[in-house]
Design a protein around this motif. Structure first.
Motif, PDB file in Angstrom:
ATOM      1  N   GLN A   4      95.356  31.844  44.517  1.00 52.44           N
ATOM      2  CA  GLN A   4      96.510  30.958  44.673  1.00 52.44           C
ATOM      3  C   GLN A   4      97.798  31.769  44.743  1.00 52.44           C
ATOM      4  O   GLN A   4      97.852  32.909  44.290  1.00 52.44           O
ATOM      5  CB  GLN A   4      96.574  29.968  43.504  1.00 52.44           C
ATOM      6  CG  GLN A   4      95.367  29.047  43.418  1.00 52.44           C
ATOM      7  CD  GLN A   4      95.460  28.099  42.244  1.00 52.44           C
ATOM      8  OE1 GLN A   4      96.156  28.350  41.273  1.00 52.44           O
ATOM      9  NE2 GLN A   4      94.747  26.980  42.336  1.00 52.44           N
ATOM     10  N   ASN A   5      98.826  31.146  45.327  1.00 55.59           N
ATOM     11  CA  ASN A   5     100.161  31.738  45.395  1.00 55.59           C
ATOM     12  C   ASN A   5     100.133  33.147  45.969  1.00 55.59           C
ATOM     13  O   ASN A   5     100.759  34.075  45.455  1.00 55.59           O
ATOM     14  CB  ASN A   5     100.802  31.747  44.008  1.00 55.59           C
ATOM     15  CG  ASN A   5     100.961  30.359  43.441  1.00 55.59           C
ATOM     16  OD1 ASN A   5     101.347  29.436  44.163  1.00 55.59           O
ATOM     17  ND2 ASN A   5     100.658  30.194  42.168  1.00 55.59           N
ATOM     18  N   ILE A   6      99.425  33.279  47.092  1.00 53.18           N
ATOM     19  CA  ILE A   6      99.263  34.583  47.732  1.00 53.18           C
ATOM     20  C   ILE A   6     100.504  34.913  48.564  1.00 53.18           C
ATOM     21  O   ILE A   6     101.042  34.062  49.275  1.00 53.18           O
ATOM     22  CB  ILE A   6      98.019  34.571  48.637  1.00 53.18           C
ATOM     23  CG1 ILE A   6      96.754  34.369  47.790  1.00 53.18           C
ATOM     24  CG2 ILE A   6      97.927  35.835  49.476  1.00 53.18           C
ATOM     25  CD1 ILE A   6      95.522  34.045  48.620  1.00 53.18           C
ATOM     26  N   THR A   7     100.927  36.171  48.472  1.00 47.94           N
ATOM     27  CA  THR A   7     102.002  36.684  49.320  1.00 47.94           C
ATOM     28  C   THR A   7     101.431  37.655  50.338  1.00 47.94           C
ATOM     29  O   THR A   7     100.742  38.604  49.974  1.00 47.94           O
ATOM     30  CB  THR A   7     103.071  37.408  48.481  1.00 47.94           C
ATOM     31  OG1 THR A   7     103.701  36.485  47.593  1.00 47.94           O
ATOM     32  CG2 THR A   7     104.137  38.030  49.383  1.00 47.94           C
ATOM     33  N   TYR A   8     101.697  37.412  51.612  1.00 43.81           N
ATOM     34  CA  TYR A   8     101.453  38.415  52.649  1.00 43.81           C
ATOM     35  C   TYR A   8     102.737  39.258  52.707  1.00 43.81           C
ATOM     36  O   TYR A   8     103.786  38.771  53.095  1.00 43.81           O
ATOM     37  CB  TYR A   8     101.203  37.752  54.001  1.00 43.81           C
ATOM     38  CG  TYR A   8      99.780  37.313  54.269  1.00 43.81           C
ATOM     39  CD1 TYR A   8      98.902  36.992  53.242  1.00 43.81           C
ATOM     40  CD2 TYR A   8      99.304  37.200  55.572  1.00 43.81           C
ATOM     41  CE1 TYR A   8      97.606  36.585  53.510  1.00 43.81           C
ATOM     42  CE2 TYR A   8      98.006  36.795  55.850  1.00 43.81           C
ATOM     43  CZ  TYR A   8      97.157  36.487  54.816  1.00 43.81           C
ATOM     44  OH  TYR A   8      95.862  36.079  55.086  1.00 43.81           O
ATOM     45  N   SER A   9     102.619  40.535  52.348  1.00 40.03           N
ATOM     46  CA  SER A   9     103.809  41.340  52.078  1.00 40.03           C
ATOM     47  C   SER A   9     104.464  41.945  53.311  1.00 40.03           C
ATOM     48  O   SER A   9     105.550  42.529  53.206  1.00 40.03           O
ATOM     49  CB  SER A   9     103.455  42.478  51.113  1.00 40.03           C
ATOM     50  OG  SER A   9     102.565  43.401  51.742  1.00 40.03           O
ATOM     51  N   HIS A  10     103.835  41.803  54.477  1.00 33.38           N
ATOM     52  CA  HIS A  10     104.417  42.423  55.679  1.00 33.38           C
ATOM     53  C   HIS A  10     103.931  41.671  56.910  1.00 33.38           C
ATOM     54  O   HIS A  10     102.870  41.955  57.447  1.00 33.38           O
ATOM     55  CB  HIS A  10     103.997  43.893  55.768  1.00 33.38           C
ATOM     56  CG  HIS A  10     104.729  44.669  56.818  1.00 33.38           C
ATOM     57  ND1 HIS A  10     105.530  45.757  56.523  1.00 33.38           N
ATOM     58  CD2 HIS A  10     104.799  44.524  58.169  1.00 33.38           C
ATOM     59  CE1 HIS A  10     106.033  46.247  57.638  1.00 33.38           C
ATOM     60  NE2 HIS A  10     105.609  45.505  58.656  1.00 33.38           N
ATOM     61  N   SER A 232      98.502  42.917  53.424  1.00 31.21           N
ATOM     62  CA  SER A 232      98.965  42.006  54.465  1.00 31.21           C
ATOM     63  C   SER A 232      98.232  42.352  55.754  1.00 31.21           C
ATOM     64  O   SER A 232      97.377  43.237  55.778  1.00 31.21           O
ATOM     65  CB  SER A 232     100.489  42.117  54.637  1.00 31.21           C
ATOM     66  OG  SER A 232     101.027  40.958  55.212  1.00 31.21           O
ATOM     67  N   MET A 233      98.589  41.648  56.830  1.00 35.70           N
ATOM     68  CA  MET A 233      97.918  41.830  58.115  1.00 35.70           C
ATOM     69  C   MET A 233      98.793  42.539  59.153  1.00 35.70           C
ATOM     70  O   MET A 233      98.298  43.243  60.012  1.00 35.70           O
ATOM     71  CB  MET A 233      97.494  40.469  58.681  1.00 35.70           C
ATOM     72  CG  MET A 233      96.450  39.738  57.860  1.00 35.70           C
ATOM     73  SD  MET A 233      94.839  40.528  57.873  1.00 35.70           S
ATOM     74  CE  MET A 233      94.455  40.480  59.619  1.00 35.70           C
ATOM     75  N   ASP A 234     100.104  42.305  59.133  1.00 35.96           N
ATOM     76  CA  ASP A 234     101.029  42.861  60.126  1.00 35.96           C
ATOM     77  C   ASP A 234     100.594  42.516  61.543  1.00 35.96           C
ATOM     78  O   ASP A 234     100.471  43.379  62.415  1.00 35.96           O
ATOM     79  CB  ASP A 234     101.168  44.379  59.957  1.00 35.96           C
ATOM     80  CG  ASP A 234     102.296  44.958  60.811  1.00 35.96           C
ATOM     81  OD1 ASP A 234     103.277  44.233  61.064  1.00 35.96           O
ATOM     82  OD2 ASP A 234     102.185  46.132  61.226  1.00 35.96           O
TER      83      ASP A 234
END
Length: 284
Positions: A4-10, A232-234
């Motif tokens: 939960q509450n995941i951040t993709y950082s880039h 993240s995936m970028d």
């Protein structure tokens, strides 16, 4: 476990590198091109993205607002300038102080990140140096997060040494694209100096197999660096989207995280990396 509450950082809710690369594949608008994918990852626990687009590469804060309103993913806005040759022409003639003021104006309007600011492959150009100098000044005045770009994972150590020499708090810096080259020692160097690093090119296996990224993360977790890691995936191209045959945004959740779990990385550790670390960096 459902994270939960995941951040993709880039990420890049909108990015346009099509002119610099002479390739229409490099124009991507998340709202227009893949809104269904964004709804899918939101349903799977993604609540925040960090927008690493900035001046010269298609940043669009109104687009970010539409994504939040229609999908529910909060987007952290950024300021700054990318790298040669993707910067606005005025960067070459502007003073460091003028670039600082542009960043400060954006930060006053709500940006929380200076990034992504980049170095070229094995080269740090004059304009790139100027942007880094400006970023240091703006960061010290605002305590904003700095997110860097390392082209194919090069110059990681050089970026680290630059920020240390300038007296920047390493807890406020995220070094990106660290797993595009097979250089675990460079990653350790940044972590040992207190910097954060982002495994933000997950799924880009033509540069490095994801199995190697898994081993890197597993090793660094064992060495005590869990709270300095991000993922993240970028995604920056039309061809990266699932509908166009790419891995898509959900690859991190549906494929990579299960790989981490099977490799023995605990769910608690994965939750720390995906859901807690970026908030800690923001608040440091």
């Amino acid at each position: 476990m459902k994270y939960q509450n995941i951040t993709y950082s880039h990420e890049h809710p909108r990015i346009d590198l099509s002119i610099g690369k002479n390739d229409p594949d490099c124009l991507l608008n998340g709202y227009l091109d893949c809104i269904d994918e964004l709804r899918d990852i939101h349903a799977k626990g993604v609540t925040r993205w960090v927008d690493c687009s900035n001046h010269g590469i298609g940043v669009d804060w109104e687009n970010n607002k539409r994504i939040f309103e229609d999908v529910g993913i909060e987007i952290i806005n950024s300021t700054g300038f990318y790298k040669t040759p993707f910067m606005p022409d005025y960067v070459s003639t502007a003073s460091v102080e003028e670039l600082v003021q542009i960043m400060l104006d954006d930060l006053a309007k709500g940006a929380k990140v200076i990034g992504e600011i980049g170095t070229s492959k094995n080269e740090w150009t004059k304009d790139e140096h100027k942007v880094f100098e400006a970023a240091v000044i703006a960061q010290k005045q605002t305590n904003a997060v700095i997110i860097t770009h390392t082209t194919l994972g090069t110059l990681i150590k050089e970026q680290v040494d630059f920020f240390l020499e300038k007296g920047v708090n390493p807890k406020k810096v995220i070094i990106s694209h660290v797993a595009l080259s097979n250089d675990l020692d460079a990653l350790r160097y940044a972590l040992q100096k207190g910097f954060n690093i982002a495994f933000d090119t997950i799924g880009k296996t033509k540069y490095l197999p994801d199995e190697t990224r898994i081993e890197f993360i597993k090793t660094l977790v064992k060495e005590g660096y869990t709270t300095q890691l991000l993922m993240s995936m970028d995604i920056t191209r039309q061809s990266h989207l699932k509908k166009n045959g790419g891995v898509g945004y959900a690859y991190l959740l549906d494929t990579f995280i299960p790989m981490l779990e099977r490799a023995g990385v605990s769910q608690e550790t994965i939750s720390t990396i995906t859901s807690e670390n970026f908030t800690e960096i923001l608040e440091a």
